[in-house]
Design an enzyme around this catalytic site. Structure first.
Site, PDB file in Angstrom:
ATOM      1  N   GLN A 297       5.604   2.519  -1.201  1.00 23.42           N
ATOM      2  CA  GLN A 297       5.528   2.601  -2.647  1.00 23.42           C
ATOM      3  C   GLN A 297       6.394   3.618  -3.197  1.00 23.42           C
ATOM      4  O   GLN A 297       6.928   3.265  -4.088  1.00 23.42           O
ATOM      5  CB  GLN A 297       4.127   2.675  -3.305  1.00 23.42           C
ATOM      6  CG  GLN A 297       2.850   1.898  -2.946  1.00 23.42           C
ATOM      7  CD  GLN A 297       3.187   0.429  -3.530  1.00 23.42           C
ATOM      8  OE1 GLN A 297       3.810   0.086  -4.572  1.00 23.42           O
ATOM      9  NE2 GLN A 297       2.507  -0.645  -2.786  1.00 23.42           N
TER      10      GLN A 297
ATOM     11  N   LYS B  33       9.501  -4.451  -1.288  1.00 26.74           N
ATOM     12  CA  LYS B  33       8.803  -3.810  -2.296  1.00 26.74           C
ATOM     13  C   LYS B  33       9.721  -3.077  -3.315  1.00 26.74           C
ATOM     14  O   LYS B  33       9.497  -2.645  -4.322  1.00 26.74           O
ATOM     15  CB  LYS B  33       7.797  -2.645  -1.921  1.00 26.74           C
ATOM     16  CG  LYS B  33       6.548  -3.197  -1.121  1.00 26.74           C
ATOM     17  CD  LYS B  33       5.497  -2.292  -0.927  1.00 26.74           C
ATOM     18  CE  LYS B  33       4.574  -2.565   0.055  1.00 26.74           C
ATOM     19  NZ  LYS B  33       3.716  -3.621  -0.472  1.00 26.74           N
TER      20      LYS B  33
ATOM     21  N   CYS C  68      -5.705  -3.754   1.301  1.00 26.13           N
ATOM     22  CA  CYS C  68      -5.512  -3.148   2.444  1.00 26.13           C
ATOM     23  C   CYS C  68      -6.042  -1.781   2.775  1.00 26.13           C
ATOM     24  O   CYS C  68      -5.193  -0.817   3.185  1.00 26.13           O
ATOM     25  CB  CYS C  68      -3.831  -3.285   3.004  1.00 26.13           C
ATOM     26  SG  CYS C  68      -3.734  -5.010   2.985  1.00 26.13           S
TER      27      CYS C  68
END
Ligand code: PMP
Length: 421
Positions: free
Chosen positions: A214, A237, A376
């Site tokens: 992230q 991502k 997750c």
């Protein structure tokens, strides 16, 4: 770019959202008869034309296998692949020789555990991690615990749902070899104070591995300023394609690490008796790599760099604050994650009496894409005392209007179906 701001209707953004949105064809489509509000970039971002076109151009005009053969296309493909590596290195503040291409963050984390971990950890050595790690940064270490007798020490959260730094410091000891944690949590949105964690880890004689799945997508990253020894990312991502990720590691660490996968491309010499290894990063890239995907990731990094990661982060934060205010004003909605500026574009929440999967399905009927589940991170869900949550995640192409639609739709679902369970 950093100091300019952009008016869109009555809203002011740090980036030119209207121009950005025009680069993402999918954002113009409808879902269930409503304009798509894509609030699931935390799982995987959408792709701008520039990324897709870079891959198309590569395939239409330059493709051959890399590092093989003296012909022109092989040289062009190799150059494109190595340029992509250099772009990723610059994006992270590192050197090209320190960037290993992988399939994704999961593979990069497994590479550290499988190569550095197996070569350096013995029974009784300790790895410190948090209860909030993604499974990708938990299971490789559980495997080393089970196979080598490595001891895992888990650090919990403060009541404000930040990593408890006092507990982290207390978990460090003479047998600590590695501290590993996320840069930005995929559930809480919390941004870890990585530079401080690096200081603590290094003072204890341990290395720091940062899960940047992230972080690299949403925050400015400078691996030296962070004090990281290893940093991982996933291309998909951060506007890039699937099938490409990276491990950045300090050069001397990579040099001391044995190969992870073995086969073609990663050797110096091979005989029937054995083999010697190529230098990093090739040592860790056995077989034909994801060449077009690396080119796509290079284009994604160009795109993000042109917008400016500080602007991306500022934009994420504006939308997050707006979402927290709008959703937080709704009775029956519980929000997760710390209050404060140390969080990025992720808002995880629950609506009393509505299962998150039902909520996500009902939001989809309004064209709003959010994720539902345990993201997750089942141990984190257990620590928070929840089974599943809904998660809205924002990126540079999202708008205040989409956040408003989310909040109105959540309120409508709550009014129809919610209430004390
Ligand atoms: N770590 C974090 C914090 C993540 O958000 C993710 C993706 N959800 C991963 C690791 C794993 O990334 P990938 O599936 O791309 O390997």
């Amino acid at each position: 770019m950093l100091h300019s701001s952009h008016m869109q209707g009555t809203a002011t953004y740090p980036i030119d959202v209207a121009a950005v949105r025009r680069d993402f064809p999918v954002l113009a489509r409808e879902v269930n008869g409503r304009p798509l509000a894509f609030l699931d970039s935390g799982a995987s971002s959408q792709k701008p034309r520039q990324v897709v076109e870079a891959m198309v151009d590569y395939y239409y005009s330059h493709h051959a296998n890399v590092h093989r053969g003296a012909h022109t296309l092989a040289a062009e493909a190799t150059q494109a692949y190595e340029e992509a590596r250099a772009k990723v290195a610059r994006f992270l503040g590192g050197q090209p020789s320190e960037v290993v291409f992988t399939r994704n963050t999961t593979e990069a984390l497994n590479l550290v555990a499988g190569s550095w971990g197996r070569a350096n950890l013995r029974a009784g050595d300790e790895v410190v991690l948090t209860v909030a790690e993604h499974h990708a940064n938990l299971l490789p270490w559980q495997r080393l615990r089970d196979e080598l007798g490595v001891v895992l020490r888990f650090v919990g959260l403060t009541p404000e749902q930040r990593v408890d730094l006092d507990a982290l410091e207390a978990a460090l000891g003479p047998r600590t070899r590695l501290v590993t944690t996320f840069h930005m949590s995929n559930v809480l949105g919390a941004i870890n104070p990585v530079a401080r964690i690096a200081e603590l880890a290094h003072a204890a004689g341990a290395l720091l591995l940062v899960d940047g799945a992230q972080g690299a997508a949403h925050l400015p990253v400078d691996v030296a300023a962070l004090g990281a020894d290893f940093y991982t990312l996933s291309g998909h991502k951060m506007l890039g394609p699937t099938g490409i990720g990276a491990l950045w590691a300090r050069r001397e660490l990579l040099e001391g690490m044995p190969p992870y996968l073995v086969g073609g491309e990663m050797i110096r010499r091979v005989s029937l008796e054995g083999a010697t290894w190529a230098d990093p990063p090739k040592r860790f890239e056995a077989g034909t790599p994801s060449i077009a995907e690396a080119v796509g990731l290079g284009a994604a990094v160009d795109y993000l760099s042109a917008v400016g990661m500080a602007n991306v982060h500022a934009h994420d934060q504006l939308l997050t604050r707006h979402a927290l205010a709008r959703l937080g004003a709704l009775d029956g909605v519980t929000l997760y994650g710390p209050e404060g500026d140390d969080r990025g574009g992720i808002v995880t929440f629950e609506v009393e009496g509505v299962h998150p999967h039902d909520l996500a399905t009902m939001l989809d009927l309004e064209g709003i894409a959010v994720r539902a589940g345990n993201h997750c991170a089942q141990p984190l869900a257990a620590a928070l005392g929840v089974r599943a949550t809904a998660r809205a995640s924002f990126y540079l192409y999202n708008t205040f209007e989409e956040v408003d639609r989310l909040a109105s739709a959540v309120a409508a679902v709550r009014d129809r179906f919610g209430g004390p369970a």
